[in-house]
Write a protein that holds these residues in place. Structure first.
Motif, PDB file in Angstrom:
ATOM      1  N   GLN A   1      -5.386   0.047  -0.387  1.00  0.00           N
ATOM      2  CA  GLN A   1      -4.646   0.289   0.861  1.00  0.00           C
ATOM      3  C   GLN A   1      -4.070   1.693   0.830  1.00  0.00           C
ATOM      4  O   GLN A   1      -3.615   2.158  -0.219  1.00  0.00           O
ATOM      5  CB  GLN A   1      -3.486  -0.695   0.999  1.00  0.00           C
ATOM      6  CG  GLN A   1      -3.889  -2.138   1.113  1.00  0.00           C
ATOM      7  CD  GLN A   1      -2.679  -3.041   1.128  1.00  0.00           C
ATOM      8  OE1 GLN A   1      -2.013  -3.198   0.124  1.00  0.00           O
ATOM      9  NE2 GLN A   1      -2.422  -3.640   2.271  1.00  0.00           N
ATOM     10  N   ARG A   2      -4.057   2.350   1.969  1.00  0.00           N
ATOM     11  CA  ARG A   2      -3.369   3.636   2.064  1.00  0.00           C
ATOM     12  C   ARG A   2      -1.878   3.384   1.824  1.00  0.00           C
ATOM     13  O   ARG A   2      -1.338   2.378   2.288  1.00  0.00           O
ATOM     14  CB  ARG A   2      -3.585   4.287   3.427  1.00  0.00           C
ATOM     15  CG  ARG A   2      -5.008   4.736   3.631  1.00  0.00           C
ATOM     16  CD  ARG A   2      -5.141   5.546   4.907  1.00  0.00           C
ATOM     17  NE  ARG A   2      -6.512   5.913   5.135  1.00  0.00           N
ATOM     18  CZ  ARG A   2      -7.117   6.972   4.578  1.00  0.00           C
ATOM     19  NH1 ARG A   2      -6.424   7.761   3.783  1.00  0.00           N
ATOM     20  NH2 ARG A   2      -8.373   7.228   4.823  1.00  0.00           N
ATOM     21  N   GLU A   3      -1.223   4.309   1.123  1.00  0.00           N
ATOM     22  CA  GLU A   3       0.172   4.118   0.742  1.00  0.00           C
ATOM     23  C   GLU A   3       1.068   3.906   1.961  1.00  0.00           C
ATOM     24  O   GLU A   3       1.933   3.028   1.956  1.00  0.00           O
ATOM     25  CB  GLU A   3       0.683   5.312  -0.065  1.00  0.00           C
ATOM     26  CG  GLU A   3       2.122   5.135  -0.498  1.00  0.00           C
ATOM     27  CD  GLU A   3       2.684   6.374  -1.153  1.00  0.00           C
ATOM     28  OE1 GLU A   3       2.328   7.495  -0.734  1.00  0.00           O
ATOM     29  OE2 GLU A   3       3.489   6.221  -2.080  1.00  0.00           O
ATOM     30  N   GLU A   4       0.866   4.690   3.016  1.00  0.00           N
ATOM     31  CA  GLU A   4       1.747   4.575   4.182  1.00  0.00           C
ATOM     32  C   GLU A   4       1.602   3.205   4.854  1.00  0.00           C
ATOM     33  O   GLU A   4       2.579   2.640   5.345  1.00  0.00           O
ATOM     34  CB  GLU A   4       1.513   5.718   5.180  1.00  0.00           C
ATOM     35  CG  GLU A   4       0.124   5.780   5.776  1.00  0.00           C
ATOM     36  CD  GLU A   4      -0.849   6.632   4.972  1.00  0.00           C
ATOM     37  OE1 GLU A   4      -0.593   6.915   3.793  1.00  0.00           O
ATOM     38  OE2 GLU A   4      -1.893   6.999   5.554  1.00  0.00           O
ATOM     39  N   ILE A   5       0.416   2.658   4.855  1.00  0.00           N
ATOM     40  CA  ILE A   5       0.214   1.328   5.438  1.00  0.00           C
ATOM     41  C   ILE A   5       0.831   0.266   4.533  1.00  0.00           C
ATOM     42  O   ILE A   5       1.482  -0.672   5.004  1.00  0.00           O
ATOM     43  CB  ILE A   5      -1.289   1.076   5.674  1.00  0.00           C
ATOM     44  CG1 ILE A   5      -1.794   2.024   6.751  1.00  0.00           C
ATOM     45  CG2 ILE A   5      -1.553  -0.384   6.060  1.00  0.00           C
ATOM     46  CD1 ILE A   5      -3.284   2.007   6.971  1.00  0.00           C
TER      47      ILE A   5
END
Length: 90
Positions: free
Chosen positions: A79-83
């Motif tokens: 997962q992308r960190e911001e998500i």
């Protein structure tokens, strides 16, 4: 710098860390932080990785990790960190 979260979970066996980390290195993804534990035979690992210099698209890396997870008999999630942070914000 773009970061992502890799989580790995499954029955413990030899080669899980090597299998995941070597694939990340193959795509020029740097592991910045890693934590792992084994709870009653269940392997759990989480990594924060730098994907700013990766040599493929995010979706290609995600697919490669999922395929490697199948080979190793574990579930791998990227997962992308911001998500990831947005999903876990109260």
């Amino acid at each position: 710098m773009s970061k992502a979260v890799v989580t790995v979970m499954g029955v413990d066996r030899v080669g899980i860390v090597a299998g995941i980390s070597s694939l990340l290195a193959q795509y020029n993804v740097n592991i910045e932080d890693i934590s792992q534990t084994i709870m009653q035979g269940i392997f759990v690992m989480a990594m924060i990785v730098d994907i700013s210099k990766m040599s493929c698209s995010f979706s290609d890396l995600k697919r490669a990790l999922e395929d490697r997870g199948k080979e190793l008999g574990v579930e791998v999630l990227l997962q992308r960190e911001e998500i990831f942070r947005a999903m876990h914000r109260i």
